[in-house]
Design a protein around this motif. Sequence first.
Motif: not given
Lengths: 229, 569
Positions: A190-209
């Motif tokens: 959520a903070e601009i970090c250069g030309i690749g800011h728009g593609v700096m994404r990831a996924r969070i997986k919340v799993q069962s135990a």
Amino acid sequence: MIERYLEQVSTYAGDIDGLINLIAWFVGVWFLVAEFVFFYLIFKFRHREGHKGEYITGEEKHQKRFITIPHFLVLVCDIFIIIGAVRVWVDVKQTLPPADATVRIIGQQWAWSFVHPGPDGELDTADDIKTVESLNTEVGKVYHFQLESRDVLHDFSVPVFRLKQDAIPGRIISGWWKATKTGEWDIQCAEICGIGHGVMRARIKVQSAAEHASWMHENSPVASIASAN
Amino acid sequence: MAETIDVGTHAGDDHGHDHHHEETFWSKYVFSTDHKMIGMQYMFTGMFMALIGGFFAYAFRMQLAFPGMDVPFWGIVTPAEYNALITNHGAIMIFWVAMPVLIAAFGNFLIPLMIGCDDMVFPKLNRLSYQIFLLSAVVLLASFVVENGGFGGAWTSYPPLSAKHEYSLTPLGSSLWITAVALEFVAFLIGGINFVTTAMNSRAPGMKLYDIPMVVWMIVVASILFMASVGPLIAGAIMLFMDQNLGTHFFDPNAGGDPILWQHLFWFFGHPEVYVVLLPATGITAEVMCVFARKKLFAYRTVLYTTFGTGVLSFTVWAHHQFIAGIDPRMAHVFTITTLLISIPIAEMMFVYIATLYGGDIRLKTPMLWALAFIAEFLIGGVTGIFLGASGADIYFHDTYFVLAHFHYTFFPIAIIGVYAGVTFWYPKMFGKMMNDTLGKIHFWGTIIPFNCIFIPLFVLGAAGQHRRIHDFTQYPELAQYQDVRVFATVSLVIMLLFQFVFIYNFFMSLRKGKDAGPNPWNSTTLEWTTESPPGHGNWKELPTVYRGPYEYQVPGRDKDFWPQNEPN
């Protein structure tokens, strides 16, 4: 308001949404009243031939009442909002409940990388699991995070958790969450970090135990070595 | 030195001297020391920059609506270009449009005319201020055409991204950008000295402090706020330039620096800056409303005290921009309280304006439509700010499109609506001609309706978790579904921009074909309307004397519904 657009997946998401709703009610009422009076006055005192306006200074006490009373009511609303904001802030940002696990989150131009504790539950041991652009966690556990940056400012944001925190080079910033349901969601920078800011994404997986234990077993370098032997 | 000696006499030596010389094109239009001409220079430069800032908005919004496609008149918008476009759109609109037009153009044009003197106290300093400002605009525009393109680290230019060329990848663009910003600040620092000194020292005989028109007061308070807040940021800009080019490490944590230091310097200036541009626009609204509602300003002294209160409080709120910046979480409580407290003087100001309408005789001419729209739209900006000032809610909204929509609902009323209210109101005084009212109204509705169509949807996108400064949201599974909303906002923007040509046409067509305005076409009470339109060099043949306050409309027992400040009892 927010819950109409995004699921609530952390224990404090409902508190933040509740505060937002409280503010929405207060400011919504003020806004509607102010706009209604405003448009009503424009209509009522519009120019008509032969009509003359009034001479009102607004300096006398009985005239000033029309602005001082709303002004004190605004102050009362502000006090309620401040109390609500402080309570939520203390719970989300200031007080960290005891951790069940700790993860390290590292931002750098332009990817998120994560260090998960391995089966021993401790960071910085041989069984740590390192991933890029994917954070694996377990539902119902309190996670602490240690947020770092290797270069510029980044901001770790998980909208469904209502979690956001800047990553600052040179500092390790702590925070927490406890997920309430399983699934997979966006992590954004959520903070601009250069030309690749728009593609700096990831996924969070919340799993069962069970799922998480299985993932940990399969991915921990120590567990892999042990099973290979 | 001659300028300082003549403070109390309304005119500097050089200025008085000008009366005796034949003016050439260069002395009249380029190197003039006349406050009105300098005001015009600021206005036209600001409007030119507005066209550039508006075009940038068009280009990056087209990319957002139609990712990866050719944007007409631009081409493909690459991620680097996208960052440069959003950065410079923000910087241009605030520093090179709102500041020069609201403070410098109106301040220069109005202060001497409204307080009844013949020029600024320091005319040469005034000219220097514009020349430095012009230089800053040239340096900024130059930053776009150098190798690797313009700076793309956002208008807030947080280091280390802005401080190290290996992070920003725009070595020359970054350096020129920060140089331009520093020059611009210096220009306004010099200009502000003139405004405050002139308003306090050169008032017409009889004009007491409570007789000063509200817009003059507000420009003076805004200038004081600017002067008190900008010093640390000029220092910050120099430090940033040195980090970029001279190997210092003020903001580099690897060598003992601190990136958060910049945030404090920036926002200690940046939040008062909101009020620096807000106050003149609010003052313009007061002037226009009183004239077209034929009403005395409700509770003049209360407005004045809330202006001072807003000014003082504006210095106590800066760190609400840094709630989640990684500083001590306990500071959030202090800044939540101060930020919400500032809603009180601002709300009171809005109540006063609404109360001013009561009992009026309201004429909905173009300037009045703009003034009323200022209040109606600014209310949206005001109330949505509460969400961001409340620390607990800001955790979610920070850096989303909700923030973006909020500040456009404050800055658009300030920088666009306030400016249009002022220009359409004082155009007859500036040029001696009337603008076409029908075209003015077409332009008004063609701006206001699309404006709301752009930004109300962006509140929704912000609530849905869409963050700022990302050049293609279709890559995010949870955000891709809102593409229709982005297209709608972009189409609205294009419509709004097209309607601005109606204003430009009206502006220049009226110069040639507009009806002669005469000295006081709106039957107004303040001093600027008591001299010819446009006023000649020196403003008055004989300087006026003031007998009363600035808003005496509908005074009982008088035939005319207005009583000019300079008319004896």
